[in-house]
Enzyme design. Sequence first.
Site: not given
Length: 492
Positions: A337, A161, A206-207, A339, A398, A453, A60, A117
């Site tokens: 994470n 990631h 990650n996720e 949100y 996150e 993304w 990213q 991170r």
Amino acid sequence: MSHRFTRRDFAGAAGALAAGLAIPTAKAEAQTVSATPAALANDRRFPADFVWGTATSAYQIEGAVSAEGRGPSIWDSYSHTPNKIRGGGNGDHAVDHFHRYKEDIQLMKALGAKAYRFSISWSRVFPAGVGTPNPQGLDFYNRLIDELLASGIEPFATLYHWDLPQALQDRVGGWASQDTSKAFGDYAAHVAQRITDRVKNIFTINECGTFVDFGYGRGPVELAPGLKLPQPQLNQVRHHVALGHGMAVQAIRANGRADTRVGLAENVASCVPAIETPANIRASEIATREMNGGYMTVILEGRYTDAFLAYAGKNAPSFTAEELKIISSPVDFVGLNVYMPQYYVVASGDQHGFALVPFPTSFPRMDSDWLRIGPEALYWAPRNVAKVWNVKQIYISENGTSAADRPAGDGKIHDLDRVMYLRNYLTHLQRATSEGIPVRGYFHWSLMDNFEWSDGYEKRFGLYHVDFATQKRTPKLSAEFYRSLIAANAVV
Ligand code: PNW
């Protein structure tokens, strides 16, 4: 005689404020108001050793996709496929962090952040995913780590990631094969040998949930490699990803320094009691375990729940007892994470013990379609993870939001909506720490605007605005808010 504010005065005052000019009334008010948070700060404070940081990921932000022997990843191929990315963007240059990392570390310093991170690109280290490592593969990360440490910022590295080496996708179907889980373990061993003298905290993956469901399944969003596998294969992918995590944990333990701490960063399905009654709270705990059956539960308990297996039926993954043992290798911390609330939960008398309340269409959202506003998720996610699995160390790996940031006439980015989001979410995080829920730190997503993304460069998550044409970084109002919060170690 009392002074009545006329419409004209008001327009003048507003104009002066917009131009950044101090006017007497505004100044006097500012002084009175600023005294109040200072007095309240004691109640709003975080633990003294709380770790404040920011987060990013390799594809990213880095760009430099061919530099120093990097091999292609599934995100290079996917983002270059027509019509996959909003606005047609890709990560070829991203925000050029590969060349600007020193400047970017200064941005972290300006916030007063003490941790960062970042993620390591697997295909920089093993261009084909397996086999001969690229000798220059870790050079960039070594420079980054050294510069962070020299700046007093603790590096937290993520090994995966989402940027799988393309060669593994081509050769074995990526995570559809257990070969990828094994290759991930080997990559983790290689990296652990070379960075754990300086990097003490490692996130494996990650996720899992997001990239499996959206990359191999039928998520509302699509991610690389953009497959839509039938349910049995999808469950097998899920299992291989969990296995890859476990193999990496073991590889890091075997190859890293003894004081290395390992965990995962999962987009936990946060289950929030719709109303905080004892029965609904209990239901939200049951839901936390069931709705995270594919990753958190099997990773932390070493078994798939009966309900998970019953629901999957003949589509359940095939697995061995030995694999479950690897998957549940003990971790030192859990990264969450968070949100939004994934589910609002109420108690139910049926065999599940909980019911999910549907979201009304008017439920508020931020700039990304999927990002529902529910600040209390930042209390309930760690609270339920600590309660259900007795986890002793939690990081919010996150949290953050997109916003429609546009520089104003004065060049500033007045992202009041991100400040609103942060102030409310962090108030709930402070509720958690004040109740003794073991949250050790918080990483804001993200340090700066980047390649989001499938949303390309059209959704901005940064505390710093990036002009993608010039790569100029500008602090938003939210950067100032986060800096004040870190300085006070309290919600301000
Ligand atoms: C996370 N959802 O992704 C990722 O870890 C980041 O790389 C990403 O930039 C950030 O959150 C913001 O999107 C998610 O649809 C993507 O629920 C989608 C969802 C959640 C997280």
